[in-house]
Design a protein around this motif. Structure first.
Motif, PDB file in Angstrom:
ATOM      1  N   ASP A  16     -13.287  33.911   3.595  1.00  0.00           N
ATOM      2  CA  ASP A  16     -12.347  33.324   2.627  1.00  0.00           C
ATOM      3  C   ASP A  16     -10.897  33.717   2.923  1.00  0.00           C
ATOM      4  OD1 ASP A  16     -14.297  31.921   1.143  1.00  0.00           O
ATOM      5  OD2 ASP A  16     -14.795  33.738   0.016  1.00  0.00           O
ATOM      6  N   ILE A  17     -10.684  34.984   3.234  1.00  0.00           N
ATOM      7  CA  ILE A  17      -9.326  35.443   3.565  1.00  0.00           C
ATOM      8  C   ILE A  17      -8.837  34.752   4.833  1.00  0.00           C
ATOM      9  CG2 ILE A  17      -7.985  37.440   4.362  1.00  0.00           C
ATOM     10  CD1 ILE A  17      -9.694  39.154   2.408  1.00  0.00           C
ATOM     11  N   SER A  18      -9.708  34.667   5.833  1.00  0.00           N
ATOM     12  CA  SER A  18      -9.321  34.026   7.090  1.00  0.00           C
ATOM     13  C   SER A  18      -9.054  32.535   6.900  1.00  0.00           C
ATOM     14  CB  SER A  18     -10.404  34.241   8.150  1.00  0.00           C
ATOM     15  OG  SER A  18     -10.472  35.604   8.483  1.00  0.00           O
ATOM     16  N   MET A  19      -9.870  31.888   6.072  1.00  0.00           N
ATOM     17  CA  MET A  19      -9.644  30.463   5.804  1.00  0.00           C
ATOM     18  C   MET A  19      -8.271  30.250   5.165  1.00  0.00           C
ATOM     19  SD  MET A  19     -13.381  29.135   4.564  1.00  0.00           S
ATOM     20  CE  MET A  19     -12.756  27.492   4.198  1.00  0.00           C
ATOM     21  N   ILE A  25      -1.170  28.515   8.003  1.00  0.00           N
ATOM     22  CA  ILE A  25      -0.420  28.203   9.225  1.00  0.00           C
ATOM     23  C   ILE A  25      -0.530  26.729   9.604  1.00  0.00           C
ATOM     24  CG2 ILE A  25      -0.483  30.574  10.090  1.00  0.00           C
ATOM     25  CD1 ILE A  25      -2.651  29.648  12.120  1.00  0.00           C
ATOM     26  N   GLY A  26      -1.159  25.937   8.722  1.00  0.00           N
ATOM     27  CA  GLY A  26      -1.114  24.489   8.891  1.00  0.00           C
ATOM     28  C   GLY A  26      -2.329  23.830   9.502  1.00  0.00           C
ATOM     29  N   LEU A  27      -3.420  24.582   9.701  1.00  0.00           N
ATOM     30  CA  LEU A  27      -4.619  23.956  10.248  1.00  0.00           C
ATOM     31  C   LEU A  27      -5.439  23.331   9.132  1.00  0.00           C
ATOM     32  CD1 LEU A  27      -5.791  26.455  13.014  1.00  0.00           C
ATOM     33  CD2 LEU A  27      -4.165  24.572  13.167  1.00  0.00           C
ATOM     34  N   LYS A  28      -6.063  22.202   9.431  1.00  0.00           N
ATOM     35  CA  LYS A  28      -6.857  21.451   8.461  1.00  0.00           C
ATOM     36  C   LYS A  28      -8.334  21.815   8.604  1.00  0.00           C
ATOM     37  CE  LYS A  28      -8.050  16.718   7.216  1.00  0.00           C
ATOM     38  NZ  LYS A  28      -7.871  15.296   7.606  1.00  0.00           N
ATOM     39  N   LEU A  29      -8.985  22.105   7.479  1.00  0.00           N
ATOM     40  CA  LEU A  29     -10.407  22.438   7.490  1.00  0.00           C
ATOM     41  C   LEU A  29     -11.214  21.234   7.948  1.00  0.00           C
ATOM     42  CD1 LEU A  29     -12.627  24.545   6.760  1.00  0.00           C
ATOM     43  CD2 LEU A  29     -12.693  23.470   4.492  1.00  0.00           C
ATOM     44  N   ALA A  30     -12.080  21.437   8.945  1.00  0.00           N
ATOM     45  CA  ALA A  30     -12.967  20.374   9.422  1.00  0.00           C
ATOM     46  C   ALA A  30     -14.298  20.439   8.680  1.00  0.00           C
ATOM     47  CB  ALA A  30     -13.181  20.498  10.930  1.00  0.00           C
ATOM     48  N   TRP A  31     -14.891  21.626   8.590  1.00  0.00           N
ATOM     49  CA  TRP A  31     -16.127  21.835   7.820  1.00  0.00           C
ATOM     50  C   TRP A  31     -16.406  23.319   7.711  1.00  0.00           C
ATOM     51  CZ3 TRP A  31     -20.689  24.080   9.544  1.00  0.00           C
ATOM     52  CH2 TRP A  31     -20.810  24.258  10.912  1.00  0.00           C
ATOM     53  N   ARG A  32     -17.281  23.646   6.785  1.00  0.00           N
ATOM     54  CA  ARG A  32     -17.653  25.051   6.602  1.00  0.00           C
ATOM     55  C   ARG A  32     -19.104  25.115   6.147  1.00  0.00           C
ATOM     56  NH1 ARG A  32     -15.582  29.319   2.110  1.00  0.00           N
ATOM     57  NH2 ARG A  32     -17.264  30.600   2.836  1.00  0.00           N
ATOM     58  N   ASP A  33     -19.747  26.240   6.452  1.00  0.00           N
ATOM     59  CA  ASP A  33     -21.057  26.534   5.890  1.00  0.00           C
ATOM     60  C   ASP A  33     -21.005  27.967   5.357  1.00  0.00           C
ATOM     61  OD1 ASP A  33     -21.479  28.215   8.083  1.00  0.00           O
ATOM     62  OD2 ASP A  33     -22.824  26.835   9.096  1.00  0.00           O
ATOM     63  N   GLU A  34     -22.144  28.606   5.212  1.00  0.00           N
ATOM     64  CA  GLU A  34     -22.200  29.913   4.568  1.00  0.00           C
ATOM     65  C   GLU A  34     -21.339  30.978   5.250  1.00  0.00           C
ATOM     66  OE1 GLU A  34     -25.598  33.258   3.809  1.00  0.00           O
ATOM     67  OE2 GLU A  34     -26.175  31.168   3.493  1.00  0.00           O
ATOM     68  N   ASP A  35     -21.400  31.065   6.587  1.00  0.00           N
ATOM     69  CA  ASP A  35     -20.661  32.132   7.266  1.00  0.00           C
ATOM     70  C   ASP A  35     -19.767  31.656   8.406  1.00  0.00           C
ATOM     71  OD1 ASP A  35     -22.656  31.480   9.027  1.00  0.00           O
ATOM     72  OD2 ASP A  35     -23.451  33.498   9.255  1.00  0.00           O
ATOM     73  N   THR A  36     -19.532  30.361   8.485  1.00  0.00           N
ATOM     74  CA  THR A  36     -18.621  29.837   9.501  1.00  0.00           C
ATOM     75  C   THR A  36     -17.719  28.767   8.900  1.00  0.00           C
ATOM     76  OG1 THR A  36     -20.223  28.162  10.226  1.00  0.00           O
ATOM     77  CG2 THR A  36     -20.185  30.222  11.458  1.00  0.00           C
ATOM     78  N   ALA A  37     -16.554  28.622   9.494  1.00  0.00           N
ATOM     79  CA  ALA A  37     -15.632  27.549   9.117  1.00  0.00           C
ATOM     80  C   ALA A  37     -14.918  27.087  10.381  1.00  0.00           C
ATOM     81  CB  ALA A  37     -14.620  28.039   8.087  1.00  0.00           C
ATOM     82  N   PHE A  38     -14.701  25.793  10.474  1.00  0.00           N
ATOM     83  CA  PHE A  38     -14.003  25.221  11.623  1.00  0.00           C
ATOM     84  C   PHE A  38     -12.745  24.515  11.152  1.00  0.00           C
ATOM     85  CE2 PHE A  38     -17.977  26.167  13.474  1.00  0.00           C
ATOM     86  CZ  PHE A  38     -17.787  26.222  14.848  1.00  0.00           C
TER      87      PHE A  38
END
Length: 152
Positions: A16-19, A25-38
């Motif tokens: 959550d902190i990293s997201m 810094i301007g990156l758009k979330l592509a997808w996330r699951d329980e322990d990963t986010a892209f």
């Protein structure tokens, strides 16, 4: 064949902190699951994967030893022949037993895996267009199965 970087991976202690940081810094979330986010670096071209957990802090986790190179979908269809011509052995991904390229409809991509001489995980990956009706699919499909599905 290789057109650019598709993805890179980073270990994180708190997703959550990293997201929040990568959004800041301007990156758009592509997808996330329980322990990963892209997050997209270049939308539909390249992304960074964030992997949460203590086990991801070791220098030997695949997320620290993995690069995916971007190829076209047409080249993905011929990737096994190309790698064989270079005497590069393709390896199965995760629990899969086949080395065939496969599609992840829910992520909008297809890929195939192999290793470099030091055992670093390398991947050839392409974006695919996924009709809304299939965006929920988490099952991994072969390219043949995917194309057959699209013709229904």
């Amino acid at each position: 064949m290789i057109e650019g970087l598709y993805e890179a991976h980073l270990p994180v202690k708190n997703l959550d902190i990293s997201m929040d940081f990568y959004k800041k810094i301007g990156l758009k979330l592509a997808w996330r699951d329980e322990d990963t986010a892209f997050f997209w670096i270049e939308e539909n071209k390249s992304w960074v994967g964030l992997w949460e957990g203590k086990e991801y802090q070791t220098p030997y986790h695949p997320s620290l030893r993995h690069i995916a190179f971007r190829v076209t979908y047409d080249n993905m269809k011929n990737v096994l022949t190309w790698l064989k011509s270079l005497q590069i052995e393709v390896v199965p991904f995760g629990k899969r037993t086949t080395i065939e390229p496969f599609v992840r409809p829910n992520q909008g991509n297809a890929s195939v895996y192999f290793n470099d001489p030091d055992g670093n995980s390398l991947e050839l990956m392409c974006s695919i267009k996924v009709p809304d009706a299939y965006k929920h699919m988490t099952e991994k499909l072969s390219l043949e199965e995917w194309e057959e599905l699209l013709t229904r």
